[in-house]
Design an enzyme around this catalytic site. Structure first.
Site, mmCIF file in Angstrom:
data_model
loop_
_atom_site.group_PDB
_atom_site.id
_atom_site.type_symbol
_atom_site.label_atom_id
_atom_site.label_comp_id
_atom_site.label_asym_id
_atom_site.label_seq_id
_atom_site.Cartn_x
_atom_site.Cartn_y
_atom_site.Cartn_z
ATOM 1 N N CYS A 75 0.824 -1.227 0.000
ATOM 2 C CA CYS A 75 0.000 0.000 0.000
ATOM 3 C C CYS A 75 0.856 1.274 0.000
ATOM 4 O O CYS A 75 0.546 2.247 -0.715
ATOM 5 C CB CYS A 75 -0.952 -0.001 1.191
ATOM 6 S SG CYS A 75 -0.212 -0.551 2.732
ATOM 7 N N HIS B 27 -2.900 6.416 4.445
ATOM 8 C CA HIS B 27 -1.502 6.636 4.794
ATOM 9 C C HIS B 27 -1.056 8.001 4.259
ATOM 10 O O HIS B 27 -1.442 8.396 3.151
ATOM 11 C CB HIS B 27 -0.594 5.587 4.138
ATOM 12 C CG HIS B 27 -0.814 4.176 4.602
ATOM 13 N ND1 HIS B 27 -1.503 3.845 5.746
ATOM 14 C CD2 HIS B 27 -0.380 3.002 4.057
ATOM 15 C CE1 HIS B 27 -1.499 2.519 5.882
ATOM 16 N NE2 HIS B 27 -0.830 1.987 4.869
HETATM 17 N N1 LIG Z 1 -4.716 -3.564 5.242
HETATM 18 C C1 LIG Z 1 -4.066 -3.012 4.227
HETATM 19 O O1 LIG Z 1 -4.011 -1.774 4.064
HETATM 20 C C2 LIG Z 1 -3.379 -3.881 3.212
HETATM 21 C C3 LIG Z 1 -2.911 -3.280 2.058
HETATM 22 C C4 LIG Z 1 -2.286 -4.083 1.097
HETATM 23 C C5 LIG Z 1 -2.162 -5.433 1.318
HETATM 24 N N2 LIG Z 1 -2.634 -5.999 2.467
HETATM 25 C C6 LIG Z 1 -2.466 -7.449 2.640
HETATM 26 O O2 LIG Z 1 -3.719 -8.096 2.517
HETATM 27 C C7 LIG Z 1 -3.792 -9.215 3.404
HETATM 28 C C8 LIG Z 1 -5.014 -9.089 4.301
HETATM 29 O O3 LIG Z 1 -4.927 -7.909 5.057
HETATM 30 P P1 LIG Z 1 -6.145 -7.334 5.896
HETATM 31 O O4 LIG Z 1 -5.693 -6.009 6.384
HETATM 32 O O5 LIG Z 1 -7.429 -7.430 5.152
HETATM 33 O O6 LIG Z 1 -6.188 -8.382 7.139
HETATM 34 P P2 LIG Z 1 -7.412 -8.801 8.091
HETATM 35 O O7 LIG Z 1 -8.382 -7.696 8.261
HETATM 36 O O8 LIG Z 1 -6.766 -9.372 9.299
HETATM 37 O O9 LIG Z 1 -8.145 -9.989 7.269
HETATM 38 C C9 LIG Z 1 -7.530 -11.233 7.045
HETATM 39 C C10 LIG Z 1 -8.413 -12.100 6.160
HETATM 40 O O10 LIG Z 1 -7.711 -13.308 5.886
HETATM 41 C C11 LIG Z 1 -8.539 -14.425 6.265
HETATM 42 N N3 LIG Z 1 -7.740 -15.543 6.769
HETATM 43 C C12 LIG Z 1 -6.870 -15.534 7.786
HETATM 44 N N4 LIG Z 1 -6.386 -16.788 7.993
HETATM 45 C C13 LIG Z 1 -6.963 -17.573 7.060
HETATM 46 C C14 LIG Z 1 -6.874 -18.956 6.740
HETATM 47 N N5 LIG Z 1 -6.102 -19.803 7.424
HETATM 48 N N6 LIG Z 1 -7.625 -19.426 5.714
HETATM 49 C C15 LIG Z 1 -8.423 -18.616 5.024
HETATM 50 N N7 LIG Z 1 -8.561 -17.287 5.277
HETATM 51 C C16 LIG Z 1 -7.819 -16.773 6.275
HETATM 52 C C17 LIG Z 1 -9.413 -13.876 7.356
HETATM 53 O O11 LIG Z 1 -10.539 -14.708 7.502
HETATM 54 P P3 LIG Z 1 -11.249 -14.911 8.946
HETATM 55 O O12 LIG Z 1 -12.103 -13.671 9.153
HETATM 56 O O13 LIG Z 1 -12.064 -16.122 8.730
HETATM 57 O O14 LIG Z 1 -10.174 -15.058 9.955
HETATM 58 C C18 LIG Z 1 -9.729 -12.501 6.805
HETATM 59 O O15 LIG Z 1 -10.738 -12.593 5.835
HETATM 60 C C19 LIG Z 1 -2.455 -9.248 4.150
HETATM 61 O O16 LIG Z 1 -1.594 -10.139 3.476
HETATM 62 C C20 LIG Z 1 -1.950 -7.834 4.020
HETATM 63 O O17 LIG Z 1 -0.549 -7.745 4.075
HETATM 64 C C21 LIG Z 1 -3.255 -5.258 3.421
#
Ligand SMILES: NC(=O)c1ccc[n+]([C@@H]2O[C@H](COP(=O)([O-])OP(=O)(O)OC[C@H]3O[C@@H](n4cnc5c(N)ncnc54)[C@H](OP(=O)(O)O)[C@@H]3O)[C@@H](O)[C@H]2O)c1
Length: 350
Positions: free
Chosen positions: A134, A250
């Site tokens: 991001c 950000h």
């Molecule tokens: N947040 C940002 O600004 C951003 C920007 C760019 C990239 N990212 C990347 O995107 C990814 C997700 O980020 P986020 O911020 O959305 O995190 P988050 O809010 O913690 O969400 C995580 C997601 O992954 C799922 N998950 C976790 N463990 C799993 C498993 N074993 N099997 C299947 N699904 C699973 C969760 O499902 P449950 O609800 O069922 O646990 C939830 O849907 C990360 O890799 C992060 O680095 C994030």
């Protein structure tokens, strides 16, 4: 390699219950992506929950290697280890994967794409396309027009990153910790290594160790991903990434050195014409980009554009964008639009 043209596509969102996944589903809806079936995938913990798409509930299914039958496009945002384990299964089932995690970004066989910067790289994908970090996305969108005009040779950036960048639980921790402290109570940190309420933490991601050079992996992502997308390993970049108690968007203080001098007025004009960028830069009116202004919006906002008084050919910029939107979901959906040959404006929610 574009996808076979259809009237509508079966789209899987992996991590559909998370901060990014939720925004992906909203973005598909807002941009009217031609979806035949939306398949919401998350962990076994979420089976029984629903997500909402176009006002209707969609049941969340457990992510398994068999989840991708019939899927055309799979948008992954469930963490790097899930991408490592399940993205190859999605490709094997015939889907093109757009991956939001860092797992494939530096793989030489995987294009890393910001549509405003290097849309042509989508063409050589082999089933997986990576979405950059991001912090990198918003910085390269602002640097690209300056690079094209005057060649960027060095960048020094300090980030002011919101808690939603660390996921839904991190936002919850900031809000509840702030509430507890205002009520005279205590709320020990769990997601972050230190108190985030009323504080700034110079360690992103919060869970990973510092590298041997003293930089964090987030800081090195800004270096390596920028070089990959600009196809230029000679750009010198140094980043300091800081978590701040902001919910969404950000901010980045970006110092740029160019080969050829650009005046602030020239830079402002280039940025005004740049796709996906909105300039807000009226000092008299105290108008400059703010996190609150960018939250939920598409553009990369740039302001405080000025010539650096400390060096030749230097510029300073303040760059703000919504990390969940352009920093993740919107960029991924834009890549999917490139794949299916859809011609949508880069910014629709302003
Ligand atoms: N947040 C940002 O600004 C951003 C920007 C760019 C990239 N990212 C990347 O995107 C990814 C997700 O980020 P986020 O911020 O959305 O995190 P988050 O809010 O913690 O969400 C995580 C997601 O992954 C799922 N998950 C976790 N463990 C799993 C498993 N074993 N099997 C299947 N699904 C699973 C969760 O499902 P449950 O609800 O069922 O646990 C939830 O849907 C990360 O890799 C992060 O680095 C994030």
């Amino acid at each position: 390699m574009t996808l076979k043209r259809k009237d509508a596509y079966n789209v899987a969102v992996v991590g559909a219950t998370g901060a990014v996944g939720t925004e992906m589903i909203l973005t598909l809806e807002q941009r009217d992506f031609p979806v035949a079936e939306l398949r919401a995938l998350a962990s076994a913990r979420s089976v029984g929950k629903t997500v909402t798409y176009k006002g209707k509930p969609v049941a969340v299914q457990e992510l398994t290697k068999d989840s991708f039958a019939g899927i055309d496009v799979a948008l992954f945002s469930a963490g790097g280890s899930r991408s490592k384990e399940f993205a190859p299964a999605a490709v094997k089932a015939g889907a093109v994967v757009v991956d939001n995690t860092s797992h494939f970004r530096m793989d030489p066989d995987v294009p890393l794409v910001v549509p405003e910067v290097n849309p042509e790289d989508v063409e050589w994908h082999k089933g997986i396309i990576a979405n950059p970090n991001c912090s990198t996305i918003q910085m390269v969108a602002a640097l690209k027009p300056l690079h094209d005009a005057a060649r960027v040779v060095r960048v020094v950036v300090a980030t002011y990153q919101s808690t939603s960048g660390a996921g839904a639980k991190a936002v919850h921790e900031m809000v509840e910790q702030t509430r507890a402290m205002l009520n005279g109570g205590d709320y020990p940190p769990a997601v972050f290594p230190h108190q985030i309420a009323f504080n700034c933490i110079p360690q992103i991601p919060q869970s990973s160790a510092f590298g041997p050079n003293g930089y964090t992996s987030e800081e090195m992502k800004m270096v390596n991903e920028t070089r990959k997308m600009f196809h230029d390993d000679t750009i010198r970049i140094s980043a300091t990434c800081v978590r701040v108690p902001v919910e969404r968007s950000h901010g980045e203080a970006v110092n740029v050195q160019t080969e050829r001098k650009l005046t602030a007025a020239e830079a402002r004009e280039l940025l005004r014409k740049a796709p996906g960028v909105v300039v807000i830069d009226d000092l008299g009116a105290q108008a400059y980009p703010l996190a609150t202004m960018a939250a939920g919006k598409d553009p990369v906002y740039v302001g405080r554009i000025r010539e650096d008084i400390s060096q030749e050919n230097g510029l300073d910029l303040w760059v703000v964008s919504d990390n969940l939107r352009k920093g993740a979901a919107l960029n991924a959906v834009q890549i999917a639009e490139l794949l299916v040959g859809l011609d949508r404006p880069l910014c629709m929610v302003m």
